[in-house]
Write a protein that holds these residues in place. Structure first.
Motif, short mmCIF file in Angstrom:
data_model
loop_
_atom_site.label_atom_id
_atom_site.label_comp_id
_atom_site.label_asym_id
_atom_site.label_seq_id
_atom_site.Cartn_x
_atom_site.Cartn_y
_atom_site.Cartn_z
N GLU A 34 0.82 -1.21 0.00
CA GLU A 34 0.00 0.00 0.00
C GLU A 34 0.85 1.26 0.00
O GLU A 34 0.52 2.25 -0.64
CB GLU A 34 -0.94 0.00 1.21
CG GLU A 34 -2.04 -1.04 1.10
CD GLU A 34 -2.80 -1.23 2.41
OE1 GLU A 34 -2.44 -0.61 3.44
OE2 GLU A 34 -3.75 -2.03 2.41
N ARG A 35 1.97 1.22 0.72
CA ARG A 35 2.84 2.41 0.82
C ARG A 35 3.72 2.61 -0.40
O ARG A 35 4.11 3.73 -0.70
CB ARG A 35 3.72 2.32 2.06
CG ARG A 35 2.97 2.23 3.39
CD ARG A 35 2.51 3.57 3.93
NE ARG A 35 3.54 4.51 4.19
CZ ARG A 35 4.16 4.69 5.34
NH1 ARG A 35 3.84 3.95 6.38
NH2 ARG A 35 5.10 5.61 5.46
N THR A 36 4.07 1.52 -1.12
CA THR A 36 4.99 1.63 -2.25
C THR A 36 4.31 1.59 -3.60
O THR A 36 4.89 2.01 -4.61
CB THR A 36 6.03 0.50 -2.23
OG1 THR A 36 5.35 -0.75 -2.34
CG2 THR A 36 6.90 0.55 -0.99
N GLY A 37 3.10 1.02 -3.66
CA GLY A 37 2.44 0.82 -4.94
C GLY A 37 2.94 -0.42 -5.67
O GLY A 37 2.59 -0.66 -6.82
N ILE A 38 3.75 -1.22 -5.02
CA ILE A 38 4.27 -2.47 -5.58
C ILE A 38 3.36 -3.60 -5.11
O ILE A 38 3.02 -3.66 -3.93
CB ILE A 38 5.72 -2.73 -5.13
CG1 ILE A 38 6.63 -1.58 -5.57
CG2 ILE A 38 6.23 -4.06 -5.67
CD1 ILE A 38 8.02 -1.61 -4.93
N SER A 39 2.96 -4.50 -6.00
CA SER A 39 2.02 -5.55 -5.62
C SER A 39 2.61 -6.47 -4.55
O SER A 39 3.83 -6.65 -4.46
CB SER A 39 1.62 -6.38 -6.84
OG SER A 39 2.69 -7.22 -7.24
N LEU A 58 13.37 -0.86 -5.86
CA LEU A 58 14.12 -0.49 -4.67
C LEU A 58 13.89 0.95 -4.22
O LEU A 58 13.86 1.23 -3.02
CB LEU A 58 15.61 -0.74 -4.88
CG LEU A 58 16.01 -2.21 -5.05
CD1 LEU A 58 17.50 -2.33 -5.29
CD2 LEU A 58 15.59 -3.03 -3.85
N LEU A 59 13.71 1.87 -5.16
CA LEU A 59 13.54 3.28 -4.79
C LEU A 59 12.32 3.52 -3.89
O LEU A 59 12.43 4.16 -2.85
CB LEU A 59 13.46 4.17 -6.03
CG LEU A 59 14.80 4.55 -6.63
CD1 LEU A 59 14.61 5.29 -7.95
CD2 LEU A 59 15.62 5.39 -5.67
N PRO A 60 11.12 3.01 -4.25
CA PRO A 60 9.97 3.25 -3.36
C PRO A 60 10.14 2.56 -2.01
O PRO A 60 9.70 3.09 -0.98
CB PRO A 60 8.77 2.69 -4.12
CG PRO A 60 9.24 2.16 -5.41
CD PRO A 60 10.71 2.36 -5.49
N ILE A 61 10.77 1.41 -1.98
CA ILE A 61 10.98 0.70 -0.71
C ILE A 61 11.94 1.49 0.16
O ILE A 61 11.71 1.68 1.36
CB ILE A 61 11.50 -0.74 -0.97
CG1 ILE A 61 10.41 -1.56 -1.68
CG2 ILE A 61 11.93 -1.39 0.33
CD1 ILE A 61 10.90 -2.89 -2.22
N ALA A 62 13.05 1.96 -0.42
CA ALA A 62 14.01 2.77 0.33
C ALA A 62 13.36 4.03 0.88
O ALA A 62 13.63 4.44 2.01
CB ALA A 62 15.21 3.11 -0.56
N THR A 63 12.47 4.64 0.10
CA THR A 63 11.79 5.85 0.53
C THR A 63 10.87 5.57 1.72
O THR A 63 10.88 6.31 2.71
CB THR A 63 10.98 6.46 -0.64
OG1 THR A 63 11.88 6.76 -1.70
CG2 THR A 63 10.25 7.71 -0.21
N VAL A 64 10.09 4.50 1.65
CA VAL A 64 9.18 4.16 2.74
C VAL A 64 9.95 3.87 4.03
O VAL A 64 9.57 4.32 5.11
CB VAL A 64 8.28 2.95 2.36
CG1 VAL A 64 7.57 2.38 3.58
CG2 VAL A 64 7.27 3.37 1.31
#
Length: 192
Positions: A34-39, A58-64
């Motif tokens: 939900e936080r990253t938009g990755i399934s 990796l970028l959205p995960i690192a950001t979260v």
């Protein structure tokens, strides 16, 4: 001459590192999705090693998780000791990480906005201990049935199983350095 970087080896280790980070931060796959938009499926395959890590994952995960890409892939650090915390605003408060996320407590600089004198401090309960130091302004600490005014230069520590909450005691904003455990970070920085 330096040894070449083992890119394949670093990428192969991302899944287990990601799973450990996610569970340490007390996220489910669904919450991370939900936080990253990755399934959820893609995250699960990434953690199990069935999917190769890529920059767009990796970028959205690192950001979260507010970690560097180097931390996610296990690359050697650059030697720069500075912490580059990204401000996070929750419920009018601005939080900036002052330490890298490790196993223990995390340090934050928190700016508490000015509030009306009759403002009711919302209290929460969670496991762990909180500690904060008032850098500037005055802080109203509601701790169970008691209220305390904490002045600049004073510090407090308390068991967070006691209902607690803070606000600026006015007339302007207050700034604190706040140390908290993972449970405290989850309650204060994430929508629970």
């Amino acid at each position: 001459m330096a040894d070449p970087i083992d890119v394949a080896g670093l990428l192969d280790a991302v899944g287990s590192r990601l799973r450990a980070l996610r569970t340490r931060r007390d996220f489910t796959l669904t919450e991370l999705s939900e936080r990253t938009g990755i399934s959820v499926s893609t995250l699960s395959r990434l953690e199990s090693g069935d999917r190769r890590a890529s920059l767009d994952l990796l970028l959205p995960i690192a950001t979260v998780f507010d970690v560097s890409l180097d931390a996610l892939v296990g690359a050697e650090t650059s030697g720069d000791p500075r912490v580059h915390g990204t401000p996070i605003t929750r419920h009018g408060r601005t939080w900036v990480a002052l330490s890298r996320h490790g196993e223990g407590a995390t340090a934050f600089k928190v700016t508490l906005p000015a509030v009306p004198a009759k403002y009711r401090v919302e209290q929460r309960v969670h496991s762990g201990y909180d500690w904060f130091f008032v850098v500037s302004g005055r802080v109203r600490l509601a701790l169970g049935d008691d209220e305390h005014i904490i002045e600049a230069g004073e510090a407090v520590e308390f068991d967070t199983l006691v209902p607690h909450g803070t606000s600026s005691a006015g007339p302007g904003p207050a700034e604190i350095i706040h140390l908290m455990s993972r449970a405290g970070e989850r309650v204060h920085l994430r929508d629970v």
